[in-house]
Scaffold this motif. Sequence first.
Motif, PDB file in Angstrom:
ATOM      1  N   ILE A  16       0.842  -1.200   0.000  1.00  0.00           N
ATOM      2  CA  ILE A  16       0.000   0.000   0.000  1.00  0.00           C
ATOM      3  C   ILE A  16       0.877   1.250   0.000  1.00  0.00           C
ATOM      4  O   ILE A  16       0.643   2.190  -0.769  1.00  0.00           O
ATOM      5  CB  ILE A  16      -0.958  -0.008   1.208  1.00  0.00           C
ATOM      6  CG1 ILE A  16      -2.017  -1.112   1.034  1.00  0.00           C
ATOM      7  CG2 ILE A  16      -1.620   1.364   1.382  1.00  0.00           C
ATOM      8  CD1 ILE A  16      -2.876  -1.358   2.267  1.00  0.00           C
ATOM      9  N   ILE A  19       2.383   1.883  -3.414  1.00  0.00           N
ATOM     10  CA  ILE A  19       1.382   2.430  -4.346  1.00  0.00           C
ATOM     11  C   ILE A  19       1.137   3.905  -4.046  1.00  0.00           C
ATOM     12  O   ILE A  19       1.120   4.743  -4.954  1.00  0.00           O
ATOM     13  CB  ILE A  19       0.064   1.627  -4.258  1.00  0.00           C
ATOM     14  CG1 ILE A  19       0.256   0.226  -4.866  1.00  0.00           C
ATOM     15  CG2 ILE A  19      -1.073   2.377  -4.950  1.00  0.00           C
ATOM     16  CD1 ILE A  19      -0.882  -0.736  -4.581  1.00  0.00           C
ATOM     17  N   CYS A  20       0.944   4.246  -2.781  1.00  0.00           N
ATOM     18  CA  CYS A  20       0.630   5.628  -2.403  1.00  0.00           C
ATOM     19  C   CYS A  20       1.770   6.592  -2.720  1.00  0.00           C
ATOM     20  O   CYS A  20       1.533   7.753  -3.049  1.00  0.00           O
ATOM     21  CB  CYS A  20       0.275   5.705  -0.920  1.00  0.00           C
ATOM     22  SG  CYS A  20      -1.272   4.836  -0.515  1.00  0.00           S
ATOM     23  N   THR A  22       3.723   6.392  -5.259  1.00  0.00           N
ATOM     24  CA  THR A  22       3.892   6.597  -6.701  1.00  0.00           C
ATOM     25  C   THR A  22       3.210   7.884  -7.161  1.00  0.00           C
ATOM     26  O   THR A  22       3.590   8.444  -8.187  1.00  0.00           O
ATOM     27  CB  THR A  22       3.353   5.413  -7.532  1.00  0.00           C
ATOM     28  OG1 THR A  22       1.963   5.266  -7.283  1.00  0.00           O
ATOM     29  CG2 THR A  22       4.109   4.138  -7.219  1.00  0.00           C
ATOM     30  N   SER A  28      -4.208   8.273  -3.345  1.00  0.00           N
ATOM     31  CA  SER A  28      -4.228   6.977  -4.016  1.00  0.00           C
ATOM     32  C   SER A  28      -5.334   6.144  -3.381  1.00  0.00           C
ATOM     33  O   SER A  28      -5.760   6.413  -2.257  1.00  0.00           O
ATOM     34  CB  SER A  28      -2.890   6.263  -3.835  1.00  0.00           C
ATOM     35  OG  SER A  28      -1.861   7.008  -4.420  1.00  0.00           O
ATOM     36  N   CYS A  29      -5.765   5.098  -4.079  1.00  0.00           N
ATOM     37  CA  CYS A  29      -6.813   4.248  -3.525  1.00  0.00           C
ATOM     38  C   CYS A  29      -6.747   2.866  -4.169  1.00  0.00           C
ATOM     39  O   CYS A  29      -6.153   2.689  -5.226  1.00  0.00           O
ATOM     40  CB  CYS A  29      -8.188   4.865  -3.730  1.00  0.00           C
ATOM     41  SG  CYS A  29      -8.598   5.272  -5.449  1.00  0.00           S
ATOM     42  N   GLY A  30      -7.363   1.910  -3.495  1.00  0.00           N
ATOM     43  CA  GLY A  30      -7.393   0.566  -4.031  1.00  0.00           C
ATOM     44  C   GLY A  30      -7.995  -0.426  -3.061  1.00  0.00           C
ATOM     45  O   GLY A  30      -8.591  -0.048  -2.048  1.00  0.00           O
ATOM     46  N   ASP A  44      -4.225  -1.519  -7.034  1.00  0.00           N
ATOM     47  CA  ASP A  44      -4.196  -0.072  -7.178  1.00  0.00           C
ATOM     48  C   ASP A  44      -5.316   0.338  -8.128  1.00  0.00           C
ATOM     49  O   ASP A  44      -5.411  -0.204  -9.228  1.00  0.00           O
ATOM     50  CB  ASP A  44      -2.832   0.322  -7.746  1.00  0.00           C
ATOM     51  CG  ASP A  44      -2.651   1.804  -7.935  1.00  0.00           C
ATOM     52  OD1 ASP A  44      -1.699   2.164  -8.636  1.00  0.00           O
ATOM     53  OD2 ASP A  44      -3.433   2.598  -7.397  1.00  0.00           O
ATOM     54  N   CYS A  45      -6.168   1.257  -7.704  1.00  0.00           N
ATOM     55  CA  CYS A  45      -7.259   1.731  -8.559  1.00  0.00           C
ATOM     56  C   CYS A  45      -6.999   3.168  -8.992  1.00  0.00           C
ATOM     57  O   CYS A  45      -6.231   3.894  -8.364  1.00  0.00           O
ATOM     58  CB  CYS A  45      -8.586   1.691  -7.794  1.00  0.00           C
ATOM     59  SG  CYS A  45      -9.102   0.036  -7.354  1.00  0.00           S
ATOM     60  N   HIS A  77      -6.684   4.033   1.077  1.00  0.00           N
ATOM     61  CA  HIS A  77      -6.436   5.302   0.399  1.00  0.00           C
ATOM     62  C   HIS A  77      -5.377   6.074   1.177  1.00  0.00           C
ATOM     63  O   HIS A  77      -5.038   5.705   2.299  1.00  0.00           O
ATOM     64  CB  HIS A  77      -7.722   6.112   0.202  1.00  0.00           C
ATOM     65  CG  HIS A  77      -8.253   6.801   1.414  1.00  0.00           C
ATOM     66  ND1 HIS A  77      -8.964   6.142   2.406  1.00  0.00           N
ATOM     67  CD2 HIS A  77      -8.182   8.089   1.797  1.00  0.00           C
ATOM     68  CE1 HIS A  77      -9.314   7.007   3.337  1.00  0.00           C
ATOM     69  NE2 HIS A  77      -8.852   8.200   3.006  1.00  0.00           N
TER      70      HIS A  77
END
Length: 190
Positions: A16, A19-20, A22, A28-30, A44-45, A77
């Motif tokens: 997580i 991803i955040c 990036t 960010s969310c997913g 990752d959405c 998120h």
Amino acid sequence: MVVFRGQSPLGIKSQIERICLTRPQEESCGFVILDNNRQVKVLDCVNTHSIKEKYFRIDPDEYLYFKINSTILAIFHSHVNEPERPSEYDKDMFEELCVPYYIYSVKTGKMSLSIPDSYIPDSLLGRVYVEDIYQCSSLVRDYLYEQGINSRKWIENWIVPSDYKEANKLIIKAIKGNCMEVSQRDIAEG
């Protein structure tokens, strides 16, 4: 969509965080899901909100796809300039979705996991071990839920220490702080 499959060398929280980071200037969310092969995946959405610096929105079709085709274990998120604590808006949204949620703060580099009151856990039997979500502390939490005791608010952040002794201390402190002490005399008197 970025997919981290199964037992990645990185744990859920590390995935997580990666991803955040990036897209550190937007939320960010997913999802954290359990697929039909009982593999944990961090997905990752795309944040479809028009004000990505302050809010996130997951496409409803994407949410429904994962709701129908997998088990959503949690949604995550990030907060760009706020701490990892959930806002009132976050709390309301996740109560409505009935799902645990991770929040990663880009500002502090910390993460939280909150469990809404509306969340109905899977059966205790046959669970797959999932870091933070289905582990020892969650077994206690979810067993108490099955007994009609809502312990979800006892601990603000359900990311427990990786050292089992420290994790046990946290759970015991929460139980002692929120349950009545029953003496042997009380038991004998019925």
